[in-house]
Design an enzyme around this catalytic site. Structure first.
Site, PDB file in Angstrom:
ATOM      1  CG  ASN A 234      -1.739   1.196   1.409  1.00 56.45           C
ATOM      2  OD1 ASN A 234      -1.811   2.042   0.512  1.00 56.45           O
ATOM      3  ND2 ASN A 234      -2.383   1.322   2.563  1.00 56.45           N
ATOM      4  CD1 TRP A 235       3.528   0.919  -2.695  1.00 60.81           C
ATOM      5  CD2 TRP A 235       3.708   2.008  -4.645  1.00 60.81           C
ATOM      6  NE1 TRP A 235       4.275   0.139  -3.547  1.00 60.81           N
ATOM      7  CE2 TRP A 235       4.397   0.778  -4.755  1.00 60.81           C
ATOM      8  CE3 TRP A 235       3.686   2.856  -5.748  1.00 60.81           C
ATOM      9  CZ2 TRP A 235       5.058   0.391  -5.928  1.00 60.81           C
ATOM     10  CZ3 TRP A 235       4.334   2.472  -6.921  1.00 60.81           C
ATOM     11  CH2 TRP A 235       5.016   1.247  -7.004  1.00 60.81           C
ATOM     12  CE  LYS A 236      -0.322   3.163   4.746  1.00 59.39           C
ATOM     13  NZ  LYS A 236      -0.274   3.256   6.210  1.00 59.39           N
TER      14      LYS A 236
ATOM     15  CG  HIS B  10      -5.957   1.715   5.034  1.00 59.91           C
ATOM     16  ND1 HIS B  10      -5.574   2.642   5.971  1.00 59.91           N
ATOM     17  CD2 HIS B  10      -4.933   0.849   4.911  1.00 59.91           C
ATOM     18  CE1 HIS B  10      -4.350   2.343   6.390  1.00 59.91           C
ATOM     19  NE2 HIS B  10      -3.946   1.262   5.764  1.00 59.91           N
TER      20      HIS B  10
ATOM     21  CD  GLU C 285      -3.175   5.300   6.757  1.00 54.64           C
ATOM     22  OE1 GLU C 285      -3.144   5.357   5.510  1.00 54.64           O
ATOM     23  OE2 GLU C 285      -2.259   4.798   7.438  1.00 54.64           O
TER      24      GLU C 285
ATOM     25  CD  GLU D 177      -3.686  -2.741   7.250  1.00 53.54           C
ATOM     26  OE1 GLU D 177      -2.545  -2.904   6.801  1.00 53.54           O
ATOM     27  OE2 GLU D 177      -4.369  -1.755   6.977  1.00 53.54           O
TER      28      GLU D 177
ATOM     29  N   GLY E  43       2.226   2.096  10.776  1.00 49.08           N
ATOM     30  CA  GLY E  43       3.171   3.209  10.662  1.00 49.08           C
ATOM     31  C   GLY E  43       3.912   3.543  11.941  1.00 49.08           C
TER      32      GLY E  43
ATOM     33  CB  SER F  40       4.865  -2.042  12.053  1.00 47.67           C
ATOM     34  OG  SER F  40       4.507  -0.688  12.297  1.00 47.67           O
TER      35      SER F  40
ATOM     36  N   GLY G 280       2.714  -1.227   4.337  1.00 51.14           N
ATOM     37  CA  GLY G 280       2.767   0.190   4.013  1.00 51.14           C
ATOM     38  C   GLY G 280       4.198   0.646   3.806  1.00 51.14           C
ATOM     39  N   GLY G 281       4.797   1.200   4.851  1.00 52.87           N
ATOM     40  CA  GLY G 281       6.136   1.794   4.759  1.00 52.87           C
ATOM     41  C   GLY G 281       7.171   0.940   4.045  1.00 52.87           C
TER      42      GLY G 281
END
Ligand code: PGA
Length: 255
Positions: free
Chosen positions: A10-12, A97, A99, A169, A175, A215, A236-237
């Site tokens: 997930n590149w956000k 998601h 977010e 999640e 994150g 994470s 993600g990251g």
């Protein structure tokens, strides 16, 4: 029942078109094409078309949108529909998601509408569920997670369920560098699978893939993915660094 592992990046809100192309190329070139793992990347909307073009020639990499609107067309300024995601080469879409739930007022009801719109195309929805730190501390983790997941799966036909993925999640793990322990993650995944079996039967429950997200890094991926009910990861990251993402893919399906 063996479920094919899936790793999704997930590149956000990161990367221009040029940067997205560059990252997609690095991942594509580094992938072991014999891998048993399904590999999906979710760039920003503005990069999907370009990345879709790059991947179209029989690539192992698959493309996902980060969100979708349930209407197909019309006066819905700013929205993107499932048919348009398909049009640029998406096979998957992330839905609900945390977010989006947190910052964009996404509710269980809108998550369901988006999931249905995706399935109708068809696009494979990756439906995200997870508790906040306050909810975990209050002992409400399973209530919250099962509540969010049931709000979707109780409204979807049993036959459609194997086409759906759920990603557990925990919000506090996203994150933060603080992943759930493999045992804590497995506890929630196992609860999801047995609740799914209670609602839709054991056969379907044994087919639906459950991802963990929050994470996930190269150094914790193998222990998380070794859990019985964890079938892959939403990353993600670490998905923004090709070498890290590829290491997680290798952890999911060692060759
Ligand atoms: P993270 O994000 O890997 O950076 O924690 C996961 C996600 O939000 O899907």
């Amino acid at each position: 029942m063996s479920r094919r592992p899936l790793i999704a990046g997930n590149w956000k809100l990161h990367n221009t078109v040029a940067q997205s192309l560059d990252l997609a190329r690095q991942i594509e070139q580094g992938l072991d094409h014999a891998t048993a793992c399904e590999v999906v990347i979710a760039p920003v909307f503005t990069a999907l078309h370009a990345v879709g073009g790059l991947l179209s020639a029989g690539s192992k990499l698959q493309l996902a949108g980060q969100d979708v609107y349930w209407q197909e067309r019309g006066a819905f300024t700013g929205e993107v529909s499932a048919v348009l995601l398909r049009d640029v080469g998406c096979t998957h879409v992330i839905v609900g998601h945390s977010e989006r739930r947190q910052f964009f007022a996404e509710s269980d009801a809108t998550v369901l509408q988006k999931t249905r719109a995706a399935l109708a195309q068809p696009l494979t929805p990756i439906v995200c569920v997870g508790e906040t730190l306050e909810q975990r501390r209050a002992g409400k983790t399973l209530d919250v997670v099962l509540g969010q997941a049931r709000a979707v799966w109780r409204q979807v036909e049993t036959a459609a369920l194997p086409k759906l993925l759920f990603a557990y999640e925990p919000v506090w793990a996203i994150g933060t560098g603080l992943a759930a322990t493999p045992a804590d993650a497995e506890e929630v995944h196992a609860a999801l699978r047995s609740a799914l079996a209670a609602d839709h039967g054991h056969t379907v429950a044994s087919q639906v893939r459950l991802l963990y997200g929050g994470s996930v890094k190269p150094d914790n991926a193998a222990s998380l993915l070794a859990q019985t009910n964890i079938d892959g990861a939403l990353v993600g990251g670490a998905s923004l660094v090709a070498a890290d993402f590829l290491a997680i893919v290798r952890a999911a399906a060692p060759t």
